[in-house]
Motif scaffolding. Structure first.
Motif, PDB file in Angstrom:
ATOM      1  N   SER A 107     -12.753  37.539 -21.715  1.00  0.00           N
ATOM      2  CA  SER A 107     -12.012  37.740 -22.966  1.00  0.00           C
ATOM      3  C   SER A 107     -12.555  38.958 -23.692  1.00  0.00           C
ATOM      4  O   SER A 107     -13.748  39.238 -23.634  1.00  0.00           O
ATOM      5  CB  SER A 107     -12.181  36.527 -23.887  1.00  0.00           C
ATOM      6  OG  SER A 107     -11.496  35.423 -23.373  1.00  0.00           O
ATOM      7  N   ASP A 108     -11.684  39.635 -24.405  1.00  0.00           N
ATOM      8  CA  ASP A 108     -12.080  40.787 -25.210  1.00  0.00           C
ATOM      9  C   ASP A 108     -13.100  40.350 -26.266  1.00  0.00           C
ATOM     10  O   ASP A 108     -12.766  39.589 -27.173  1.00  0.00           O
ATOM     11  CB  ASP A 108     -10.827  41.348 -25.906  1.00  0.00           C
ATOM     12  CG  ASP A 108     -11.147  42.494 -26.844  1.00  0.00           C
ATOM     13  OD1 ASP A 108     -12.314  42.918 -26.896  1.00  0.00           O
ATOM     14  OD2 ASP A 108     -10.215  42.966 -27.522  1.00  0.00           O
ATOM     15  N   PRO A 109     -14.336  40.834 -26.165  1.00  0.00           N
ATOM     16  CA  PRO A 109     -15.356  40.371 -27.110  1.00  0.00           C
ATOM     17  C   PRO A 109     -15.138  40.901 -28.527  1.00  0.00           C
ATOM     18  O   PRO A 109     -15.770  40.415 -29.455  1.00  0.00           O
ATOM     19  CB  PRO A 109     -16.658  40.925 -26.520  1.00  0.00           C
ATOM     20  CG  PRO A 109     -16.254  42.099 -25.712  1.00  0.00           C
ATOM     21  CD  PRO A 109     -14.879  41.788 -25.187  1.00  0.00           C
ATOM     22  N   PHE A 110     -14.245  41.861 -28.715  1.00  0.00           N
ATOM     23  CA  PHE A 110     -14.006  42.398 -30.057  1.00  0.00           C
ATOM     24  C   PHE A 110     -12.870  41.675 -30.768  1.00  0.00           C
ATOM     25  O   PHE A 110     -12.611  41.925 -31.943  1.00  0.00           O
ATOM     26  CB  PHE A 110     -13.673  43.904 -29.988  1.00  0.00           C
ATOM     27  CG  PHE A 110     -14.815  44.727 -29.482  1.00  0.00           C
ATOM     28  CD1 PHE A 110     -15.945  44.906 -30.269  1.00  0.00           C
ATOM     29  CD2 PHE A 110     -14.781  45.292 -28.230  1.00  0.00           C
ATOM     30  CE1 PHE A 110     -17.011  45.664 -29.808  1.00  0.00           C
ATOM     31  CE2 PHE A 110     -15.833  46.056 -27.760  1.00  0.00           C
ATOM     32  CZ  PHE A 110     -16.951  46.239 -28.558  1.00  0.00           C
ATOM     33  N   HIS A 111     -12.177  40.804 -30.049  1.00  0.00           N
ATOM     34  CA  HIS A 111     -11.049  40.142 -30.682  1.00  0.00           C
ATOM     35  C   HIS A 111     -11.520  39.024 -31.597  1.00  0.00           C
ATOM     36  O   HIS A 111     -12.366  38.212 -31.237  1.00  0.00           O
ATOM     37  CB  HIS A 111     -10.107  39.565 -29.620  1.00  0.00           C
ATOM     38  CG  HIS A 111      -8.970  38.799 -30.228  1.00  0.00           C
ATOM     39  ND1 HIS A 111      -7.959  39.408 -30.923  1.00  0.00           N
ATOM     40  CD2 HIS A 111      -8.710  37.469 -30.275  1.00  0.00           C
ATOM     41  CE1 HIS A 111      -7.116  38.494 -31.351  1.00  0.00           C
ATOM     42  NE2 HIS A 111      -7.544  37.310 -30.972  1.00  0.00           N
ATOM     43  N   ALA A 112     -10.938  38.972 -32.776  1.00  0.00           N
ATOM     44  CA  ALA A 112     -11.187  37.844 -33.675  1.00  0.00           C
ATOM     45  C   ALA A 112      -9.816  37.280 -34.039  1.00  0.00           C
ATOM     46  O   ALA A 112      -8.809  37.962 -33.964  1.00  0.00           O
ATOM     47  CB  ALA A 112     -11.916  38.312 -34.923  1.00  0.00           C
ATOM     48  N   ALA A 170      -3.613  35.835 -29.085  1.00  0.00           N
ATOM     49  CA  ALA A 170      -3.237  37.184 -29.501  1.00  0.00           C
ATOM     50  C   ALA A 170      -4.257  38.217 -29.011  1.00  0.00           C
ATOM     51  O   ALA A 170      -4.056  39.413 -29.183  1.00  0.00           O
ATOM     52  CB  ALA A 170      -3.114  37.249 -31.026  1.00  0.00           C
ATOM     53  N   GLY A 171      -5.327  37.766 -28.411  1.00  0.00           N
ATOM     54  CA  GLY A 171      -6.392  38.667 -27.973  1.00  0.00           C
ATOM     55  C   GLY A 171      -6.260  39.073 -26.518  1.00  0.00           C
ATOM     56  O   GLY A 171      -5.504  38.484 -25.748  1.00  0.00           O
ATOM     57  N   GLY A 172      -7.023  40.068 -26.129  1.00  0.00           N
ATOM     58  CA  GLY A 172      -6.985  40.562 -24.767  1.00  0.00           C
ATOM     59  C   GLY A 172      -7.856  39.733 -23.836  1.00  0.00           C
ATOM     60  O   GLY A 172      -8.843  39.123 -24.249  1.00  0.00           O
TER      61      GLY A 172
END
Lengths: 282, 282
Positions: free
Chosen positions: A106-111, A116-118
């Motif tokens: 998972s995209d670690p920058f997504h909050a 909805a995240g990458g």
């Protein structure tokens, strides 16, 4: 480049409904289609993988059941993830028995809302490092990403495992998804600006909404936009969400040149604002 | 209850080394063995699953490769996870082709080094909700955990899928791991105090180190402890890390009664402090 199927395009259309906040008009431009250069699926995948140090391994249990388990990983220059596993652990025994595996990251920058995240799934076959031509690089890649592994990596029961990727599936959030070929994945570069993106977006929206609106008026077809917000940024440009007389719209503005340095996002954005003022005579 | 193998016990011993901070003595008591009531592996698993709404699904690709992918889920009363997937998505097509699956869920309350945190893998076989005796409960369980699924759950291409769990593997961090039987998992209860634990630990360590030290002196074998810190809390008691003349030690103190209400952790801790003072005449 795109290997999406007709069904996937339909899914994008269906799921695209979610992209709009309740009460807003659904954007009439699909998120992946609003123009300008943007990261390929391969670049998106490399960017997620380069910035994460853990994910979920899919391996095969003795009875053939797919087994999902937490792993840490580093990344080799060609994008191959490297794990460090004990032969006493179930997933390592699984890999010993059947080399087929996948890794979800998972995209670690997504909050915020997780769907909805990458995220990306890399699938292929693993090699134990003693079977791999570049055992030392594999080891170094893991230890760089997971320094604490130095405490157990040399225990007799631990081995490094390299996932040689032959399938890549990236999902960027609702309605954004694509596959990448193994070759494109190997050759793609992680976006160097990614670690700066969350702060850059906050800063732009908090302190420079006027500059974003000028960019929209100068470089998108929404010359009548009345407000602009940055929703995403990368080495190629910015995604904007616009208020227009016809409702809420999504748009893309591109930088003049691809940003090649980790700290280059700010200068590229300042340049884009400058060019916007110039073009509009503002 | 425990189904751990000799190998796993050895791994615990090896990996237990990590539990000590650099420069500190390694605790001479294994984390799972320092006494007092504590949550079973089945309760740990139910607690993680009850508090999370996303995890990684392991499914089988057409070619037999294990496929790891992000999913959201809700949980039925018996602990079965429920997914809501589009038939257009690869993992749903995988489940249509082969019902074997697993789900890895990380403890959503864990912060810090990922391998020190809890996670669980549930493995078994899925049923599409139209094949399940309690379709309505499955649907309700998913929508309760993932309210935004209401936007797409009724689209023709989406189905609910129930994972009927027959294997449970819990890892609580370095050196803490165990399996649970499917029956124990189904019958276990999620710890109702879990959502309060992170704040409770911060509060105890910031404001009540003296009370923690009294607990250690009164109710552990480290009567000569000189400082105490709470490292974990649950409905049965507290895990403490102690400074003693013989070095750093791990210990456990139990509440008089199991806490049965979400907000009951505070009262149980106050009671434990009171009994400590009483016993020590402090």
């Amino acid at each position: 480049m795109s290997t999406e199927t007709k069904n996937e395009r339909e899914l994008k259309a269906v799921i695209g409904v979610h992209d709009a906040a309740p009460g807003t008009e659904v954007p009439d431009v699909a998120p992946l289609a609003f123009g300008g250069n943007r990261r390929s699926a391969a670049e998106e995948a490399r960017t997620i993988v380069a910035n994460a140090t853990h994910g979920t391994l899919g391996s095969l249990s003795e009875d053939g059941t797919p087994w999902a388990s937490l792993v840490t990983f580093g990344v080799m220059d060609d994008g191959s993830p490297v794990f460090c596993l004990s032969t006493l652990a179930e997933h390592a025994r699984n890999l010993e028995g059947d080399r087929r595996a996948s890794l979800m990251v998972s995209d670690p920058f997504h909050a915020g809302e997780i769907l909805a995240g990458g995220r990306v799934t890399l699938a292929g076959a693993v090699k134990r490092s003693d079977e791999h031509p570049d055992e030392e690089s594999a080891r170094a890649a893991h230890l760089e990403a997971v320094p604490s592994a130095a405490m157990y990596a040399d225990f007799n029961d631990f081995s490094f495992w390299i996932l040689e990727v032959d399938r890549v599936r990236w999902v960027g959030g609702y309605g954004r998804m694509d596959s990448a070929s193994a070759e494109d994945y190997r050759e793609a570069e992680a976006d160097p600006v990614q670690p700066q993106v969350p702060d850059a977006i906050s800063h732009l929206n908090a302190d420079h909404p006027d500059a974003l609106l000028l960019m929209a008026k100068a470089f998108t077809r929404y010359e009548d936009a009345t407000a602009a917000k940055c929703t995403m940024a990368d080495r190629y440009g910015l995604d904007l969400q616009l208020d227009t007389p016809a409702g809420e719209k999504a748009a893309r503005v591109s930088f003049t040149d691809r940003v090649d340095k980790p700290g280059g996002l700010r200068a590229a954005t300042v340049d884009l604002a400058r060019r916007s003022r110039q073009k509009l005579g503002a």
